[in-house]
Scaffold this motif. Structure first.
Motif, PDB file in Angstrom:
ATOM      1  N   PHE A   8       0.836  -1.219  -0.019  1.00 49.58           N
ATOM      2  CA  PHE A   8       0.060  -0.091  -0.035  1.00 49.58           C
ATOM      3  C   PHE A   8       0.680   1.393   0.023  1.00 49.58           C
ATOM      4  N   ALA A   9       1.839   1.266   1.074  1.00 50.51           N
ATOM      5  CA  ALA A   9       2.607   2.461   0.927  1.00 50.51           C
ATOM      6  C   ALA A   9       3.914   2.273   1.932  1.00 50.51           C
ATOM      7  N   VAL A  10       4.623   3.544   1.868  1.00 43.38           N
ATOM      8  CA  VAL A  10       5.914   3.264   2.554  1.00 43.38           C
ATOM      9  C   VAL A  10       6.071   4.603   3.384  1.00 43.38           C
ATOM     10  N   VAL A  11       6.312   4.411   4.801  1.00 38.92           N
ATOM     11  CA  VAL A  11       6.181   5.548   5.509  1.00 38.92           C
ATOM     12  C   VAL A  11       7.790   5.704   6.275  1.00 38.92           C
ATOM     13  N   THR A  12       8.148   7.053   5.947  1.00 40.09           N
ATOM     14  CA  THR A  12       9.688   7.271   6.446  1.00 40.09           C
ATOM     15  C   THR A  12       9.570   7.732   7.921  1.00 40.09           C
ATOM     16  N   MET A  13      10.343   7.187   8.635  1.00 39.08           N
ATOM     17  CA  MET A  13      10.518   7.534  10.145  1.00 39.08           C
ATOM     18  C   MET A  13      11.375   8.521  10.218  1.00 39.08           C
ATOM     19  N   VAL A  14      11.324   9.789  10.829  1.00 45.03           N
ATOM     20  CA  VAL A  14      12.551  10.847  11.279  1.00 45.03           C
ATOM     21  C   VAL A  14      12.590  11.075  12.457  1.00 45.03           C
ATOM     22  N   PRO A  15      13.700  11.222  13.164  1.00 43.00           N
ATOM     23  CA  PRO A  15      13.799  11.479  14.364  1.00 43.00           C
ATOM     24  C   PRO A  15      13.866  13.135  14.600  1.00 43.00           C
ATOM     25  N   VAL A  16      13.230  13.728  15.358  1.00 42.31           N
ATOM     26  CA  VAL A  16      12.957  14.883  15.437  1.00 42.31           C
ATOM     27  C   VAL A  16      12.923  15.433  16.838  1.00 42.31           C
ATOM     28  N   VAL A  17      13.250  16.866  16.989  1.00 41.98           N
ATOM     29  CA  VAL A  17      13.117  17.637  18.446  1.00 41.98           C
ATOM     30  C   VAL A  17      12.632  18.933  18.191  1.00 41.98           C
ATOM     31  N   ALA A  18      12.347  19.573  19.274  1.00 41.20           N
ATOM     32  CA  ALA A  18      11.879  20.964  19.035  1.00 41.20           C
ATOM     33  C   ALA A  18      13.041  21.788  18.730  1.00 41.20           C
ATOM     34  N   PRO A  73       7.119  -0.587   5.709  1.00 39.24           N
ATOM     35  CA  PRO A  73       6.106  -0.803   4.639  1.00 39.24           C
ATOM     36  C   PRO A  73       4.725  -0.753   5.152  1.00 39.24           C
ATOM     37  N   LEU A  74       3.756  -0.287   4.626  1.00 39.22           N
ATOM     38  CA  LEU A  74       2.329  -0.637   5.048  1.00 39.22           C
ATOM     39  C   LEU A  74       1.695  -1.426   3.807  1.00 39.22           C
ATOM     40  N   ASN A  75       0.636  -2.351   4.249  1.00 40.20           N
ATOM     41  CA  ASN A  75       0.086  -3.372   3.288  1.00 40.20           C
ATOM     42  C   ASN A  75      -1.348  -3.458   3.715  1.00 40.20           C
ATOM     43  N   LEU A  76      -1.863  -3.710   2.771  1.00 42.50           N
ATOM     44  CA  LEU A  76      -3.333  -3.809   2.617  1.00 42.50           C
ATOM     45  C   LEU A  76      -3.606  -5.385   2.819  1.00 42.50           C
ATOM     46  N   CYS A  77      -4.775  -5.819   3.846  1.00 41.00           N
ATOM     47  CA  CYS A  77      -4.989  -7.048   3.904  1.00 41.00           C
ATOM     48  C   CYS A  77      -6.718  -7.148   4.078  1.00 41.00           C
ATOM     49  N   LEU A  78      -7.089  -8.471   3.810  1.00 41.81           N
ATOM     50  CA  LEU A  78      -8.668  -8.586   4.028  1.00 41.81           C
ATOM     51  C   LEU A  78      -8.611  -9.765   5.070  1.00 41.81           C
ATOM     52  N   PRO A  79      -8.603  -9.556   6.265  1.00 44.42           N
ATOM     53  CA  PRO A  79      -8.753 -10.453   7.638  1.00 44.42           C
ATOM     54  C   PRO A  79      -9.442 -11.399   7.309  1.00 44.42           C
ATOM     55  N   LYS A  80     -10.737 -11.310   6.826  1.00 39.43           N
ATOM     56  CA  LYS A  80     -11.988 -12.415   6.703  1.00 39.43           C
ATOM     57  C   LYS A  80     -11.630 -13.326   5.461  1.00 39.43           C
ATOM     58  N   GLY A  81     -10.635 -13.076   4.709  1.00 36.51           N
ATOM     59  CA  GLY A  81     -10.461 -13.790   3.539  1.00 36.51           C
ATOM     60  C   GLY A  81     -11.749 -14.117   2.537  1.00 36.51           C
TER      61      GLY A  81
END
Length: 303
Positions: A162-172, A267-275
């Motif tokens: 489905f998508a990809v998320v980039t995790m970035v370390p941040v501070v104020a 990574p993010l994925n799409l799933c149908l839990p009930k098949g």
């Protein structure tokens, strides 16, 4: 109480207003001019008021008729919706489905597919539930969701990217680490880390931890909204999804440059839990989410 009027009569009046004439309404409804005049005169008799008057050889609605139409239009639309919902129910369409979304997913990525979904399935409600870590997995393995946006694929359950998320370390900006060109692991350890907890409701011993968690002090919050507030307040550092960071303008927070690797992708994925037991509406929403993910302009593009 027996009604004096019918939906068909109100629909006729609506069509006259939209078409601008009785003749135009007759063509739109595929009825004769005489039939519509008779229907309108009968409606006037039933209501005890004038609805149509002739001005310069044109039939126009009176002010009273227009006032009634403001109430009649929603009523006719509700009747159309009722018929559409009835057809969907007869076809086995669910009245409600559950979409679980891992907390790393951008909420904006759901809006366009949901908008299209509700245009097609006017009788189906959608429950959206945020999950994380073990709660994300449990939503699939225990079939708590009809459609699930998950991170890693789950054993014995098929999924699509489905998508990809980039995790970035941040501070104020006000945080001491913000003044450094690069930060070592040893320096991180002495500062407070803001962590988003596992939202699973089962045994705490089954909750999952992910990523670097070696700081001596932690502030643990329920979601990234709380984490963002804590970061902005200068409480500590946190790895945030890049899509949550302001784009193209000065921000209250700054990304950290960590020695040995700071950012990482999930990574993010799409799933149908009930098949195979997945319903018609759930499959349609799944397809709409997948279709969006495949658009070249999609922000979370997988490839």
């Amino acid at each position: 109480m027996k009604l004096k009027t019918t939906l068909e009569q109100w629909l006729t009046l609506i069509e006259v207003e939209q078409a601008g004439s009785i003749q135009g309404a007759a063509q739109a409804l595929n009825k004769s001019h005489t039939t519509l005049i008779y229907a309108l005169r009968k409606l006037e008799q039933q209501l005890g008021m004038e609805l149509i008057r002739v001005e310069q050889r044109r039939s126009v609605l009176t002010d009273q008729a227009r006032s009634l139409l403001r109430r009649a239009v929603p009523m006719v639309e509700q009747a159309r919706t009722l018929e559409a919902v009835s057809r969907q129910m007869a076809q086995g369409v669910e009245s409600e489905i559950t979409l679980t979304v891992d907390h790393l997913c951008s909420r904006q990525w759901l809006m366009e597919p949901l908008s299209r979904f509700f245009e097609a399935f006017r009788g189906t409600s959608v429950q959206i539930r945020e999950t994380s870590l073990s709660a994300t997995e449990r939503a699939v393995t225990q079939r708590q969701a009809d459609v699930a946006i998950i991170t890693l694929p789950i054993e014995n359950h098929l999924s699509d990217p489905f998508a990809v998320v980039t995790m970035v370390p941040v501070v104020a900006h006000s945080h001491p680490l913000a003044q450094q060109s690069s930060v070592t692991v040893e320096e991180l350890i002495s500062h407070t880390q803001i962590v988003v907890r596992d939202l699973g409701q089962g045994d705490p011993s089954e909750h999952q931890d992910v990523g670097w968690l070696r700081s001596q002090l932690r502030v643990t919050v329920d979601n990234f909204d709380h984490a963002w507030d804590a970061v902005r307040a200068g409480i500590g550092f946190c790895r945030m999804p890049a899509h949550r960071l302001p784009q193209g303008k000065p921000s209250e927070v700054v990304p950290l440059t960590l020695e040995g690797g700071g950012s990482y992708q999930v990574p993010l994925n799409l799933c149908l839990p009930k098949g195979e037991q997945t319903g018609v509406a759930a499959r349609a929403l799944y397809a709409m989410l997948l279709e969006q993910a495949q658009q070249p302009s999609f922000e979370g593009k997988y490839f």
